[in-house]
Write a protein that holds these residues in place. Structure first.
Motif, short mmCIF file in Angstrom:
data_model
loop_
_atom_site.label_atom_id
_atom_site.label_comp_id
_atom_site.label_asym_id
_atom_site.label_seq_id
_atom_site.Cartn_x
_atom_site.Cartn_y
_atom_site.Cartn_z
N GLN B 22 0.80 -1.21 0.00
CA GLN B 22 0.00 0.00 0.00
C GLN B 22 0.84 1.27 0.00
O GLN B 22 0.49 2.25 -0.63
CB GLN B 22 -0.94 -0.01 1.19
CG GLN B 22 -2.11 -0.98 0.99
CD GLN B 22 -3.02 -1.01 2.19
OE1 GLN B 22 -2.59 -1.30 3.29
NE2 GLN B 22 -4.29 -0.72 1.97
N THR B 25 1.85 2.28 -3.63
CA THR B 25 0.88 2.25 -4.72
C THR B 25 0.97 3.53 -5.55
O THR B 25 1.08 4.63 -5.01
CB THR B 25 -0.55 2.14 -4.15
OG1 THR B 25 -0.64 0.92 -3.44
CG2 THR B 25 -1.58 2.17 -5.24
N ARG B 58 -2.89 1.84 -8.53
CA ARG B 58 -4.29 2.05 -8.11
C ARG B 58 -5.02 2.82 -9.20
O ARG B 58 -4.50 3.80 -9.74
CB ARG B 58 -4.32 2.85 -6.80
CG ARG B 58 -5.68 3.36 -6.40
CD ARG B 58 -5.63 4.00 -5.02
NE ARG B 58 -4.51 4.94 -4.85
CZ ARG B 58 -4.56 6.23 -5.21
NH1 ARG B 58 -5.64 6.73 -5.73
NH2 ARG B 58 -3.51 7.01 -5.03
N THR B 91 -8.64 -0.85 -10.89
CA THR B 91 -7.89 -1.54 -9.84
C THR B 91 -8.07 -0.82 -8.51
O THR B 91 -8.26 0.39 -8.45
CB THR B 91 -6.40 -1.62 -10.17
OG1 THR B 91 -5.89 -0.29 -10.39
CG2 THR B 91 -6.16 -2.45 -11.41
N ASN B 92 -7.97 -1.59 -7.44
CA ASN B 92 -8.08 -1.01 -6.10
C ASN B 92 -6.70 -0.56 -5.61
O ASN B 92 -5.73 -0.55 -6.38
CB ASN B 92 -8.75 -2.00 -5.15
CG ASN B 92 -7.86 -3.21 -4.86
OD1 ASN B 92 -6.77 -3.33 -5.41
ND2 ASN B 92 -8.33 -4.08 -3.98
N SER B 93 -6.61 -0.23 -4.37
CA SER B 93 -5.36 0.29 -3.84
C SER B 93 -4.25 -0.75 -3.85
O SER B 93 -3.07 -0.41 -3.72
CB SER B 93 -5.56 0.81 -2.42
OG SER B 93 -6.01 -0.24 -1.58
#
Lengths: 179, 507
Positions: B22, B25, B58, B91-93
């Motif tokens: 995370q 990202t 992300r 896309t997510n984180s």
């Protein structure tokens, strides 16, 4: 994180091991085109192992879609910690397990499947004894291994068809001159 | 702890091992395209992770575009292929995406008679896009995914490379493990309705799992198909089946080289893709969401196809066909006492790679399509020894009107057994079984065959080829003399992907 996988794998909720075939599974068929009624035949070289560490107890082996009253007369489990080489039981050996000297007492599997690229090899060989009881050809589309693992029961289907041809019965596909 | 993580190759450059996912990202771009993200559901047709030089991205965008299926794909040069956007996601984180497709929302021309759908998966960040070609097949196994501890995912990020799996799914065989690189929606277990031909052959139903890197050297990796396992198929002179009643002996000329893994360099090359300018398809779909002609609810429900949206203003047309290209797909290793029979029946599957044109006329591999032998072409050839089976396949160049992108795509299969070419007879010793003379017959079907790394050569592109996924593709021996049947796996002939027959010298 990969380390976490190990931790998760050791939790109390970890599922019981399953019996599996290691390698390129798929359907195969084998036919003996000339068999003697009542003669025992052995079929071996069937590798099984566990998908995770533990122990399973094999409770029975039965043919699927059996015709001609084909039945598993007896079976044996033999642990291997190396490649089969020439030591596995072949397909259609005209002997009983006793005549071949294969003990039948073992009923558990503890070997854990190893990746193809691993130098470690471990599996259990399953050997079946069967025969053609009648005047007609007999066959199966595969066999099912029943087992218990912890508190649960499992079944492993092995899609290896066996055909035992009678001299005067060419009705089954593998008993005909051409397939 | 990696003993089973062997069927995929995590991204190696610029790993995020130390910092965790995370914290590093990257945002994808600054435009207003935002499609919904959900984890894997039962309708997921493709999932994956998007990175840039090893750092997850992300907000990267994904469109799943369906191509016509079956005969609707096998059309003359000059024909426009009407394509349809059937799914979208961002896309997510953690850089993960999953695209849902409800099969009931797909128009008939995009589904073949076995429920399969030909797809291009377009992945884009700021101003570039890469594409991957695949055939989604309907699941035949009830494979539960998720529901147990995650390896990498929302709750476990430290020490994860972008390509590391969230879940590991056992195939029917104990030593095969399949990677799922996206967490399930809400962490709930799901049973996918979509799968791929290759995972089906391993006894599990897992939808396409992609690891995409849009960095300086763009790559796309199928998490469950490592090109390092592909093999070569060196062939010699043409050989013919042995006439009935005639004997056979190996040719006196030198045999071709043995089949071998394609090598690290070729395997790395098979993962490289060409990044192209981002097409207007993405902003067109975003505009459709803004004007309400496509809703986020539709996208999440997998009914994007119901909106009937073509990929923006872009038109895809077949501009050239290459018919009858030879495909090498099966090695047959026999001897005079046990000649082999090869069957390619109606519906036998062949998975053939697609290419995308890069600079200087070079083609980059970018996925594959699964095609079937037609009824009129099915047949059986007996009395074959030490040969590669060679069929024919028809390819076409597809041109995209928006960015000039050209794809080289398999359109249909021709004659599945056109001819045979001499093959090196391998000596396998992992396990051997005796087949008795004139009394035994062995058949192998519904099994996984090896993947040939350069099974087809077309327009300067070396495409991979694989057959044998299906009961309609068969190899059999009916020995006339005592024969040893040997396999390449230590666990036995029964479970070997390569099998050879030779004389039983003990008899």
């Amino acid at each position: 994180m990969l380390a976490a996988a190990g931790c998760a794998g050791e939790s109390p909720l970890r599922p019981a091991p399953k019996l599996v075939e290691p390698g390129d599974t798929g359907r195969q068929s084998f036919g003996l085109r000339l068999t003697t009624r009542g003669m025992p035949y052995l079929f071996g070289g069937f590798s099984v192992c566990l998908n995770r560490s533990g122990v399973v107890s094999v409770t029975g082996v039965e043919f699927e879609d059996a015709t001609g009253d084909l039945r598993v007369q007896a079976f044996a489990l033999r642990p291997f910690y190396r490649a089969f080489g020439d030591d596995g039981v072949g397909w259609g050996e005209p002997k009983s397990l006793k005549q071949r000297g294969v003990p039948t007492a073992l009923r558990t599997v503890t070997q854990v499947c190893q990746p193809d690229d691993s130098s470690r090899v471990e599996f259990t060989e399953l050997v079946l004894q069967t025969s053609r009881p009648g005047a007609v050809s007999a066959s199966s589309s595969g066999f099912v291994i029943s087992y218990t693992s912890g508190a649960s029961e499992g079944r492993l289907r092995v899609p290896f068809g066996i055909t035992l041809c009678a001299p005067a019965d060419k009705t089954l596909p593998l008993c005909q001159s051409q397939t | 702890m990696r003993p089973f993580l062997r069927r995929w190759t995590p991204l190696s450059a610029a790993t995020v091992l130390a910092a965790g996912v995370q914290a590093t990202t990257l945002p994808a771009h600054t435009d207003d395209v935002v499609f919904p993200y959900s984890g894997m559901t039962e309708r997921s047709i493709a999932s994956g992770v998007v990175a840039r030089d090893g750092v997850v991205v992300r907000g990267a965008d994904v469109l799943v575009i369906a191509y016509p299926a079956g005969d609707a794909l096998d059309v003359p040069a000059g024909t426009e292929l009407s394509t349809l956007v059937v799914g979208a996601a961002s896309t997510n984180s953690l850089g993960r995406f999953s695209v849902d497709v409800d099969p009931s929302a797909l128009p008939a021309r995009y589904v073949d008679d076995r429920g399969r759908v030909n797809l291009q998966i377009a992945v884009s960040d700021d101003d570039r896009e890469v594409r991957w070609t695949t055939t989604a097949v309907r699941s035949s196994h009830a494979t539960p995914i998720g529901g147990t501890g995650e390896l990498c995912g929302p709750d476990v990020t430290h020490g994860c490379d972008p390509g590391d799996p969230v879940y590991i799914v056992p195939g029917a065989s104990g030593s095969e493990r399949l990677a799922v690189v996206v967490g399930t929606a809400g962490g709930r277990p799901v049973t996918p309705i979509w799968s791929t031909a290759s995972t089906e052959a391993l006894g599990a139903s897992v939808p396409q799992q992609l690891v995409v890197d849009l960095g300086a050297r763009p790559t796309i990796t199928d998490a469950n198909d490592d090109p390092a396992a592909w093999v070569t198929a060196p062939s010699g002179e043409e050989v013919t089946p042995v006439p009935d009643g005639a004997g056979w002996s190996p040719p006196t000329t030198s045999p071709p080289a043995p089949s071998a893994p394609i090598g690290a360099l070729a395997a790395a090359g098979a993962k490289q893709v060409e990044a192209m300018p981002r097409t207007p398809a993405f902003t067109s779909m975003a505009a459709a969401v803004r004007d309400g002609s496509l809703t986020a609810a539709q996208i999440s429900a997998g009914t994007t196809a119901s909106a009937g949206k073509a990929p923006g203003p872009c038109v895809t047309r077949i501009v050239k066909r290459y018919n009858g290209r030879e495909e090498t797909y099966m090695g047959v290793y026999a001897w005079s006492g046990a000649l082999a029979t090869v069957t390619q029946a109606d519906g036998a599957d062949h998975t053939l790679s697609a290419g995308a044109e890069g600079g200087r006329g070079r083609w980059f591999s970018n996925g594959s399509l699964t095609l079937s032998v037609r009824t009129s072409n099915s047949h059986t050839v007996s009395r074959v020894a030490d040969a590669w089976a060679i069929g024919t396949v028809n390819y076409g160049i597809l041109a995209n009107s928006c960015n000039g992108r050209r794809d080289l795509v398999p359109l249909s299969l021709g004659d599945p057994i056109k001819r045979f070419a001499r093959a090196y007879h391998p000596s396998l010793k992992a396990q051997c079984i005796t087949l008795y003379a004139n009394s035994s017959v062995w058949e192998k079907d519904q099994a996984r065959n090896v993947k040939i790394g350069a099974g087809v050569s077309v327009a300067g592109f070396s495409a991979s080829a694989q057959s044998g996924y299906d009961a309609r593709s068969k190899l059999s021996f009916r020995p006339k003399k005592p024969t040893r049947l040997c396999g390449d796996k230590s666990v036995g002939v029964r479970l070997s992907s390569i099998v050879e027959a030779h004389r039983d010298r003990s008899s």
